[in-house]
Enzyme design. Sequence first.
Site, short mmCIF file in Angstrom:
data_model
loop_
_atom_site.label_atom_id
_atom_site.label_comp_id
_atom_site.label_asym_id
_atom_site.label_seq_id
_atom_site.Cartn_x
_atom_site.Cartn_y
_atom_site.Cartn_z
N CYS A 130 50.11 9.34 -34.88
CA CYS A 130 51.51 9.14 -35.25
C CYS A 130 52.43 9.98 -34.37
O CYS A 130 52.59 11.18 -34.59
CB CYS A 130 51.69 9.50 -36.72
SG CYS A 130 53.39 9.33 -37.28
N CYS A 141 55.43 11.54 -36.13
CA CYS A 141 55.09 12.69 -36.99
C CYS A 141 54.80 13.93 -36.15
O CYS A 141 55.23 15.02 -36.48
CB CYS A 141 53.84 12.42 -37.83
SG CYS A 141 53.73 10.81 -38.60
N ASP A 142 54.02 13.77 -35.09
CA ASP A 142 53.45 14.93 -34.39
C ASP A 142 53.99 15.15 -32.98
O ASP A 142 53.70 16.19 -32.36
CB ASP A 142 51.92 14.77 -34.30
CG ASP A 142 51.28 14.68 -35.68
OD1 ASP A 142 51.79 15.33 -36.60
OD2 ASP A 142 50.28 13.96 -35.82
#
Length: 304
Positions: free
Chosen positions: A132, A135-136
């Site tokens: 992701c 997200c990261d």
Amino acid sequence: MYDLIIIGAGPAGLSAAVYGRRAGLDLLVIEQMPMSGGQVMNTYEVDNYPGLPGIGGFELGQKFKQHADGQGAAFHTGKVVRIGDGGGKKFVELTDGTVFEARALILAGGAEHAKLGVPGEDTFRGQGVSYCATCDGAFFKKRDVAVIGGGDVAVEDAVYLSRFCRKVWLIHRRDSLRAAKSLQEKLFACENVEVVWDSVLLAIEGGDLVEKIRVHNKKEETERELPVEGVFIAVGMHPDTAACKGVVACDEGGWVIAGEDCKTNVPGIFAAGDIRTKEVRQIVTAVADGACAVASAERYLTLL
Ligand code: NAP
């Protein structure tokens, strides 16, 4: 017989549990793993959940669980193999033969990112390997990273990462991308993105964290090493819908067909979170679905 059974204890299922209990429903959450939380539990840090910047994925998952516990939600650990619809009575069967009954069901079993199965993929998950980018990605500012895949998600990820990473390698197994043309145009306009065509990932290597990947060019039969600190794998998703087959309608990708009201084609069966057909699969949209599914379930139960 319960009013409501919620299958899955990720953000969607736990949000549904909180809303369901607050609505006074007698409900049961069936969770596959003893530790609730879903995919979020495998995320090192969540930086896009409003109000809780930088919270650990594990901590956020536990907070969701504690909130549902605090509302008096009942939990049972087990894997659902079959669901059934008997009109006003639905049933859920587990691998050990246990059967639970309820007047309504919420399917919230989520989805899994497809894996490549290459050496290092599991070892470095959360230590440089991510599924992701939104997200990261922020953890890789000014670093070199690789994205694997050639679909919309891989190309969107590469464009997104190019804004703050030093160099982005997009590794794709063919000589053309599956992604939408408009996305490809954005990609090719990024000066710090280099597409590695006709190539597959052989291995992810490093010490405590990712340091490099090995890539094989299928046309030239050559192998090369790329020094990267992040590897974003975007080769599709699989919904967890085996237990619902033949009961609720799914699209060709296996996702349960349901809109924002979370209603499936079967009255009294609702789908919330990543498991359903939707555009944006994020924690925040899964949590929203939990609330919407309970609102629909309440209306259904009142009229039953
Ligand atoms: P996808 O469209 O299925 O693409 C997966 C990509 O991964 C493909 O390029 C595929 O290669 C590659 N791949 C699959 N297995 C692989 C393997 N074992 N090794 C190497 N490469 C592999 O999946 P997605 O990109 O996750 O998108 C999922 C769905 O969401 C799609 O329907 C997409 O259109 C949609 N979506 C839309 C938008 C948008 O409209 N803005 C944004 C995101 C997602 P091949 O091309 O060779 O098959």
